[in-house]
Design a protein around this motif. Structure first.
Motif, PDB file in Angstrom:
ATOM      1  N   LEU A 164      -2.466  -0.960  48.265  1.00  0.00           N
ATOM      2  CA  LEU A 164      -1.198  -1.710  48.333  1.00  0.00           C
ATOM      3  C   LEU A 164      -0.215  -1.039  49.406  1.00  0.00           C
ATOM      4  CD1 LEU A 164       0.857  -3.942  47.437  1.00  0.00           C
ATOM      5  CD2 LEU A 164       1.474  -2.523  45.578  1.00  0.00           C
ATOM      6  N   LYS A 165      -0.246   0.351  49.137  1.00  0.00           N
ATOM      7  CA  LYS A 165       0.622   1.135  49.974  1.00  0.00           C
ATOM      8  C   LYS A 165      -0.026   1.051  51.427  1.00  0.00           C
ATOM      9  CE  LYS A 165       1.824   5.310  48.842  1.00  0.00           C
ATOM     10  NZ  LYS A 165       1.784   6.716  48.292  1.00  0.00           N
ATOM     11  N   GLN A 166      -1.196   0.978  51.756  1.00  0.00           N
ATOM     12  CA  GLN A 166      -1.741   0.841  53.041  1.00  0.00           C
ATOM     13  C   GLN A 166      -1.380  -0.434  53.660  1.00  0.00           C
ATOM     14  OE1 GLN A 166      -5.733   1.797  53.150  1.00  0.00           O
ATOM     15  NE2 GLN A 166      -6.007   1.754  55.451  1.00  0.00           N
ATOM     16  N   ARG A 200       1.127  -2.128  52.977  1.00  0.00           N
ATOM     17  CA  ARG A 200       2.557  -2.342  53.206  1.00  0.00           C
ATOM     18  C   ARG A 200       3.147  -1.698  54.544  1.00  0.00           C
ATOM     19  NH1 ARG A 200       6.051  -1.890  47.424  1.00  0.00           N
ATOM     20  NH2 ARG A 200       5.280  -3.915  46.737  1.00  0.00           N
ATOM     21  N   SER A 201       2.140  -0.419  55.046  1.00  0.00           N
ATOM     22  CA  SER A 201       2.659   0.353  55.945  1.00  0.00           C
ATOM     23  C   SER A 201       1.871  -0.238  57.252  1.00  0.00           C
ATOM     24  CB  SER A 201       1.787   1.680  55.742  1.00  0.00           C
ATOM     25  OG  SER A 201       0.465   1.812  55.983  1.00  0.00           O
ATOM     26  N   GLU A 202       0.773  -1.010  57.011  1.00  0.00           N
ATOM     27  CA  GLU A 202       0.248  -1.645  58.326  1.00  0.00           C
ATOM     28  C   GLU A 202       0.982  -3.064  58.510  1.00  0.00           C
ATOM     29  OE1 GLU A 202      -3.451  -2.564  56.936  1.00  0.00           O
ATOM     30  OE2 GLU A 202      -4.588  -0.603  57.346  1.00  0.00           O
ATOM     31  N   GLU A 203       1.641  -3.395  57.500  1.00  0.00           N
ATOM     32  CA  GLU A 203       2.393  -4.647  57.793  1.00  0.00           C
ATOM     33  C   GLU A 203       3.852  -4.298  58.262  1.00  0.00           C
ATOM     34  OE1 GLU A 203       5.004  -7.921  55.152  1.00  0.00           O
ATOM     35  OE2 GLU A 203       3.208  -7.150  54.341  1.00  0.00           O
ATOM     36  N   ALA A 204       4.290  -3.127  57.904  1.00  0.00           N
ATOM     37  CA  ALA A 204       5.412  -2.545  58.616  1.00  0.00           C
ATOM     38  C   ALA A 204       5.151  -2.198  60.030  1.00  0.00           C
ATOM     39  CB  ALA A 204       5.960  -1.323  57.909  1.00  0.00           C
ATOM     40  N   GLN A 205       4.050  -1.583  60.332  1.00  0.00           N
ATOM     41  CA  GLN A 205       3.491  -1.332  61.693  1.00  0.00           C
ATOM     42  C   GLN A 205       3.531  -2.489  62.572  1.00  0.00           C
ATOM     43  OE1 GLN A 205       0.089   1.179  61.597  1.00  0.00           O
ATOM     44  NE2 GLN A 205       1.287   2.836  60.813  1.00  0.00           N
ATOM     45  N   ARG A 206       2.988  -3.658  62.062  1.00  0.00           N
ATOM     46  CA  ARG A 206       2.723  -4.848  62.685  1.00  0.00           C
ATOM     47  C   ARG A 206       4.130  -5.583  63.107  1.00  0.00           C
ATOM     48  NH1 ARG A 206      -1.834  -7.085  59.294  1.00  0.00           N
ATOM     49  NH2 ARG A 206      -0.257  -6.566  58.076  1.00  0.00           N
ATOM     50  N   GLU A 207       5.090  -5.405  62.139  1.00  0.00           N
ATOM     51  CA  GLU A 207       6.330  -6.121  62.318  1.00  0.00           C
ATOM     52  C   GLU A 207       6.887  -5.217  63.331  1.00  0.00           C
ATOM     53  OE1 GLU A 207       8.480  -6.378  58.457  1.00  0.00           O
ATOM     54  OE2 GLU A 207       6.864  -8.014  58.029  1.00  0.00           O
TER      55      GLU A 207
END
Length: 73
Positions: A43-45, A47-54
């Protein structure tokens, strides 16, 4: 005296039975804890990947992307 000995060993057998039941459940508890830990890391990974994409999508394009290479004379 005999009654006290019987009572003591009766209580001891009940305690051993309860301890055995508890110890039999420990592998399942540890397996569940491992699965929960893995799910938390996933879940943490995610979320961090989603934040990087955004962040990449919201970043303004650089000036050099739209330029054409200079024409040879």
């Amino acid at each position: 005296m005999t009654l006290a000995i019987l009572a003591f060993f009766g209580v001891l057998s009940i305690l051993l039975f309860a301890l055995r039941g508890f110890l039999d459940q420990l592998p399942d508890v540890f397996a569940s804890a491992g699965r929960a830990r893995d799910a938390w890391h996933a879940l943490k990974q995610a979320r961090s990947e989603e934040a990087q994409r955004e962040a990449l999508q919201s970043a303004p394009p650089s000036d050099h992307q739209d330029e054409q290479p200079p024409a040879a004379a």
